[in-house]
Scaffold this active site. Structure first.
Site, PDB file in Angstrom:
ATOM      1  N   TYR A 145       8.259   9.375  -1.523  1.00  0.00           N
ATOM      2  CA  TYR A 145       7.747   8.381  -2.300  1.00  0.00           C
ATOM      3  C   TYR A 145       7.782   7.062  -1.709  1.00  0.00           C
ATOM      4  CZ  TYR A 145       7.694   5.183  -6.315  1.00  0.00           C
ATOM      5  OH  TYR A 145       7.474   3.795  -7.145  1.00  0.00           O
ATOM      6  N   SER A 148       5.559  -1.158  -5.131  1.00  0.00           N
ATOM      7  CA  SER A 148       6.930  -0.968  -5.824  1.00  0.00           C
ATOM      8  C   SER A 148       7.855  -1.803  -4.720  1.00  0.00           C
ATOM      9  CB  SER A 148       7.200   0.552  -5.468  1.00  0.00           C
ATOM     10  OG  SER A 148       8.817   0.653  -5.771  1.00  0.00           O
TER      11      SER A 148
END
Length: 298
Positions: free
Chosen positions: A148, A135
């Site tokens: 995360y 990401s």
């Protein structure tokens, strides 16, 4: 019998990016195995001719069973796409440690267990590609996304180490860093932020972070953008080590490289405040851009 078509295994393929990746690889000549816990959501893939299977990346026995079955059926495994993952959001102080462990179990240890399972096959072939879906958050930390973000930072480092370890075996390790993607993920994450924060000390920051997630999803790219890049990385002769792709990803990755931490911190905090103002304006009946649909949904 060895398959004449290259063989790919995609995890987390029941929706969103994973679903799109499986379709795109199949349409570009791969025999595709799509794995996920929610097998019932993969009927559309099965209808195309894609093999669907139950796959829990936190269950080592299940992983071994799936990979061995693919090897028995196809005689090879050319590409593993580690896409399965999810996000835990909330302040580091407030997220229960059990949930933090679960985050790393899926996003980090799930990736490494899948990779460990396919490596004996790829080493024997002296060829193969492991494509890890990271990401932009693997490079840029966002407030209230520490667990995360931490899991994606870990994937970046692990992928770099694996790339060096596996080079002599002809195995390439590639990282895909999606930016803003249209999905229900942002709405779910924003609701999670609000639940964790409640009326505690991070309530205001939570509202800003949630608004930011909703806004970037609203203007994000389609999952097919990521699928096309994965297919490119799976087929190009000399893939790069990483690709930042999707809404805002190239710009964000460049900003992270050239801006000092203080500037990035300022931009991230201001982005949350501006996003909250934007979202509030959308639901204000006195605003000319008032979104009636959002009022109905509420």
């Amino acid at each position: 019998m060895t398959s004449k078509r290259p063989v790919a295994l995609v995890t987390g393929a029941s929706s969103g990016i994973g679903f799109s990746i499986a379709k795109h690889l199949y349409r570009h000549g791969f025999t595709v195995y799509a794995g996920a816990r929610r097998v019932y959501q993969m009927g559309g893939l099965e209808a195309l001719g894609i093999h669907t299977t139950y796959l829990d990346v936190t269950d080592t026995d299940n992983i071994q069973t799936v990979v061995k079955q693919i090897a028995a059926d196809e005689g090879r495994l050319d590409v593993l796409v580690n896409n399965a993952g999810y996000g835990v959001f909330g302040a580091i102080e407030e997220v229960p440690l059990e949930k933090a462990h679960q985050q790393f179990d899926v996003n980090v240890f799930g990736v490494t267990e899948m990779s460990k399972a396919v490596l004996p096959i790829m080493r024997q072939q002296q060829d193969g590609r492991i494509i890890n879906i990271s990401s932009l958050d693997g490079k840029i930390a966002n407030p209230l996304g520490g667990w995360y973000v931490g899991s994606k930072f870990a994937i970046e480092g692990i992928s770099d180490a694996m790339r060096l370890e596996l080079a002599d075996f002809g195995i390439k390790v590639i990282v895909i860093e999606p930016g803003d993607i249209k999905s229900d993920w942002a709405k779910i994450s924003a609701e999670q932020l609000a639940d964790v924060a409640g009326d505690g000390p991070y309530q205001e920051l939570s509202a800003e972070a949630g608004a930011f997630l909703k806004t970037i999803s609203e203007f994000g790219s389609e999952p097919s953008v990521i699928a096309r890049k994965v297919t490119f990385a799976a087929t190009v002769r000399r893939p790069r080590a990483r690709y930042a792709v999707g809404g805002g990803a190239p710009v964000g990755a460049f900003a992270r490289r050239v801006l000092p931490d203080s500037a990035m911190d300022f931009l991230l905090r201001q982005s949350g405040k501006l996003a909250l103002k934007y979202q509030n304006n959308k639901t204000d009946p006195d605003n000319p851009d008032f979104d009636d649909a959002s009022e109905v949904d509420e």
